[in-house]
Motif scaffolding. Structure first.
Motif, PDB file in Angstrom:
ATOM      1  N   TYR A  58      29.912   8.701 -21.171  1.00 58.03           N
ATOM      2  CA  TYR A  58      29.949  10.824 -21.007  1.00 58.03           C
ATOM      3  C   TYR A  58      30.519  10.610 -22.249  1.00 58.03           C
ATOM      4  O   TYR A  58      30.916  10.342 -23.422  1.00 58.03           O
ATOM      5  CB  TYR A  58      31.678  10.755 -20.085  1.00 58.03           C
ATOM      6  N   GLU A  59      30.442  11.936 -22.848  1.00 54.04           N
ATOM      7  CA  GLU A  59      31.108  12.547 -24.212  1.00 54.04           C
ATOM      8  C   GLU A  59      32.463  12.743 -23.869  1.00 54.04           C
ATOM      9  O   GLU A  59      33.181  12.890 -22.749  1.00 54.04           O
ATOM     10  CB  GLU A  59      30.603  14.018 -24.138  1.00 54.04           C
ATOM     11  N   ILE A  60      33.477  12.359 -24.360  1.00 51.24           N
ATOM     12  CA  ILE A  60      35.034  11.785 -24.051  1.00 51.24           C
ATOM     13  C   ILE A  60      36.014  13.313 -23.341  1.00 51.24           C
ATOM     14  O   ILE A  60      36.658  12.815 -22.377  1.00 51.24           O
ATOM     15  CB  ILE A  60      35.766  11.547 -25.395  1.00 51.24           C
ATOM     16  N   GLY A 115      36.616  16.034 -14.402  1.00 58.38           N
ATOM     17  CA  GLY A 115      36.005  15.489 -12.950  1.00 58.38           C
ATOM     18  C   GLY A 115      36.009  13.924 -12.763  1.00 58.38           C
ATOM     19  O   GLY A 115      36.874  13.527 -11.914  1.00 58.38           O
ATOM     20  N   PRO A 116      35.366  13.184 -13.548  1.00 55.29           N
ATOM     21  CA  PRO A 116      34.859  11.759 -13.331  1.00 55.29           C
ATOM     22  C   PRO A 116      36.319  11.253 -13.440  1.00 55.29           C
ATOM     23  O   PRO A 116      36.944   9.915 -12.241  1.00 55.29           O
ATOM     24  CB  PRO A 116      34.525  11.468 -14.523  1.00 55.29           C
ATOM     25  N   THR A 117      37.640  11.902 -13.848  1.00 52.25           N
ATOM     26  CA  THR A 117      38.581  11.131 -13.888  1.00 52.25           C
ATOM     27  C   THR A 117      39.184  11.048 -12.360  1.00 52.25           C
ATOM     28  O   THR A 117      40.057  10.332 -12.076  1.00 52.25           O
ATOM     29  CB  THR A 117      39.505  11.796 -14.600  1.00 52.25           C
ATOM     30  N   MET A 118      38.933  11.460 -11.658  1.00 51.63           N
ATOM     31  CA  MET A 118      40.044  11.627 -10.376  1.00 51.63           C
ATOM     32  C   MET A 118      39.011  10.616  -9.774  1.00 51.63           C
ATOM     33  O   MET A 118      39.193  10.025  -8.572  1.00 51.63           O
ATOM     34  CB  MET A 118      38.664  12.725  -9.414  1.00 51.63           C
ATOM     35  N   ALA A 119      38.194   9.753 -10.010  1.00 52.41           N
ATOM     36  CA  ALA A 119      37.339   7.924  -9.654  1.00 52.41           C
ATOM     37  C   ALA A 119      37.866   6.981 -10.823  1.00 52.41           C
ATOM     38  O   ALA A 119      37.920   5.760  -9.824  1.00 52.41           O
ATOM     39  CB  ALA A 119      36.191   8.169  -9.677  1.00 52.41           C
ATOM     40  N   LEU A 120      38.777   7.507 -11.240  1.00 51.04           N
ATOM     41  CA  LEU A 120      40.120   6.107 -12.465  1.00 51.04           C
ATOM     42  C   LEU A 120      40.660   5.757 -11.607  1.00 51.04           C
ATOM     43  O   LEU A 120      41.125   6.055 -10.512  1.00 51.04           O
ATOM     44  CB  LEU A 120      40.349   7.015 -13.156  1.00 51.04           C
ATOM     45  N   ASN A 121      40.389   4.495 -11.943  1.00 53.27           N
ATOM     46  CA  ASN A 121      41.767   3.458 -11.138  1.00 53.27           C
ATOM     47  C   ASN A 121      41.502   1.726 -11.598  1.00 53.27           C
ATOM     48  O   ASN A 121      40.718   2.007 -12.570  1.00 53.27           O
ATOM     49  CB  ASN A 121      41.263   2.710  -9.532  1.00 53.27           C
ATOM     50  N   ASN A 122      42.097   1.553 -11.062  1.00 57.20           N
ATOM     51  CA  ASN A 122      42.904  -0.289 -12.505  1.00 57.20           C
ATOM     52  C   ASN A 122      42.063  -1.129 -12.043  1.00 57.20           C
ATOM     53  O   ASN A 122      41.806  -2.006 -12.899  1.00 57.20           O
ATOM     54  CB  ASN A 122      44.083  -0.781 -11.206  1.00 57.20           C
TER      55      ASN A 122
END
Length: 362
Positions: free
Chosen positions: A253-255, A261-268
């Motif tokens: 992704y371009e930062i 939106g994609p940050t909602m899927a972020l986990n450890n």
């Protein structure tokens, strides 16, 4: 007994190969510059698939920002089906140069778009490692890609050699069109040589960074690669290499777009690589990295600018300009892909997808 070629072997060959390319640059810069000398080129469109498309992204950046001409990167099939070379209808066909980049010279989509362009009277040029390949039947000018053999399916040194080649094209054209003066030209050439002379150090630091982070990288559920400016092409190349060798879900992704939106899927269990290019977004990038680390410990910054860093980050001791840094920034992803694959038992010398869809038989 002949040793089987490996991707890691080709990665480590890059300093020697880039030095060879630089010393023999007249072989591929002269025929390219001659097209500009002999014609009133006002726009360049770069075509390629896979690694060659990723090179095209950065090539377009070079020609816009360094040479000062209109330039763009296009997927060959998308362009042929849905695009035009000049939607404004203000340019004549002979003012537009189509450049097809194909290491093998057998990419079906790139060959077809060059055949299409030549039939419409555009200037056509190919950059290819095989100067007798299919693509050369449909171009006015054949330019050699001095990559040597790369007998494994994934291309690594092919990317850096192609990137160095298009940069040197841009540098020569910038000088020809008086966008830079002789002193600037000499300094930029010296910078290229100095980077190549230090490329062994780039390899060493990249591999050491991978080795100290490999346990979490290869055990990721998903990998994101983020960048901006000139290094969006690096993002695409990293995504491709990790996908085709390490074979984990990898998304580029371009930062700024990643935060929508994609940050909602972020986990450890997810890894984020952020390329810290010396563009206007650099400070914003540091803000993003700090925020992402609240959700995953596996956030890595890759840069040659000095920052407050820890073992997760790769801060190169060698410094170079943002125009040349993409040559460096692809190397850590080559190690993630190739050494990561080796560490989990994938043979990157074998392409498990055997149906021929992308290339003509060579």
């Amino acid at each position: 007994m002949m040793t089987k070629p490996t991707v890691i072997g080709y990665i480590k060959e890059q300093p020697e190969r880039l030095s060879f390319v630089f010393k023999n640059r007249d072989k591929f810069t002269n025929p390219f510059v001659d097209v500009f000398k002999e014609n009133n080129i006002k726009k360049v469109i770069f075509f390629g698939s896979g690694t060659s498309y990723n090179v095209s992204q950065i090539a377009a950046y070079y020609f816009k920002h360094l040479v000062g001409v209109a330039a763009e990167a296009q997927y060959p099939t998308v362009f042929k089906s849905y695009e035009k070379a000049d939607w404004s209808n203000r340019l004549d066909n002979d003012e537009i140069l189509f450049v097809g980049i194909s290491q093998s010279g057998t990419s079906i989509s790139t060959v077809k778009v060059m055949e299409y362009a030549k039939g419409l009277g555009y200037h056509t040029l190919s950059l290819t490692g095989n100067t007798k390949s299919k693509i050369t039947d449909f171009v006015d000018t054949v330019v050699p890609l001095l990559v040597g053999d790369e007998l494994t399916p994934p291309e690594t040194k092919g990317y850096t050699v192609s990137l160095l080649s298009v940069y040197l094209w841009a540098l020569e054209c910038a000088k020809l069109l008086n966008r830079i003066n002789q002193d600037q030209y000499n300094k930029m050439l010296e910078d290229v040589k100095d980077l190549i002379d230090h490329f062994d150090l780039v390899l060493t630091e990249s591999e050491e960074w991978y080795d100290r982070n490999k346990a979490t990288i290869v055990n990721s559920d998903r990998i994101y690669i983020l960048g901006y400016g000139i290094d969006y092409g690096t993002v695409l190349e990293a995504q491709l290499k990790i996908g085709e060798m390490l074979r984990l879900p990898s998304l580029g992704y371009e930062i700024e777009e990643y935060s929508h939106g994609p940050t909602m899927a972020l986990n450890n269990k997810q890894t984020i690589f952020i390329i810290g290019s010396e563009e206007v977004e650099f400070e914003r990038m540091l803000t993003f990295a700090k925020a992402f680390r609240n959700y995953s410990d596996r956030v890595h910054i890759i840069t040659c600018k000095d920052i407050q860093a820890d073992d997760r980050d790769l801060v190169y001791s060698y410094k170079t300009s943002k125009l040349l840094a993409p040559l460096m920034y692809t190397v850590p992803f080559q190690f993630v892909a190739a050494k990561g694959a080796k560490d989990i038992g994938i043979d990157t010398g074998i392409n498990p997808f055997e149906i021929p869809l992308a290339h003509y038989e060579s």
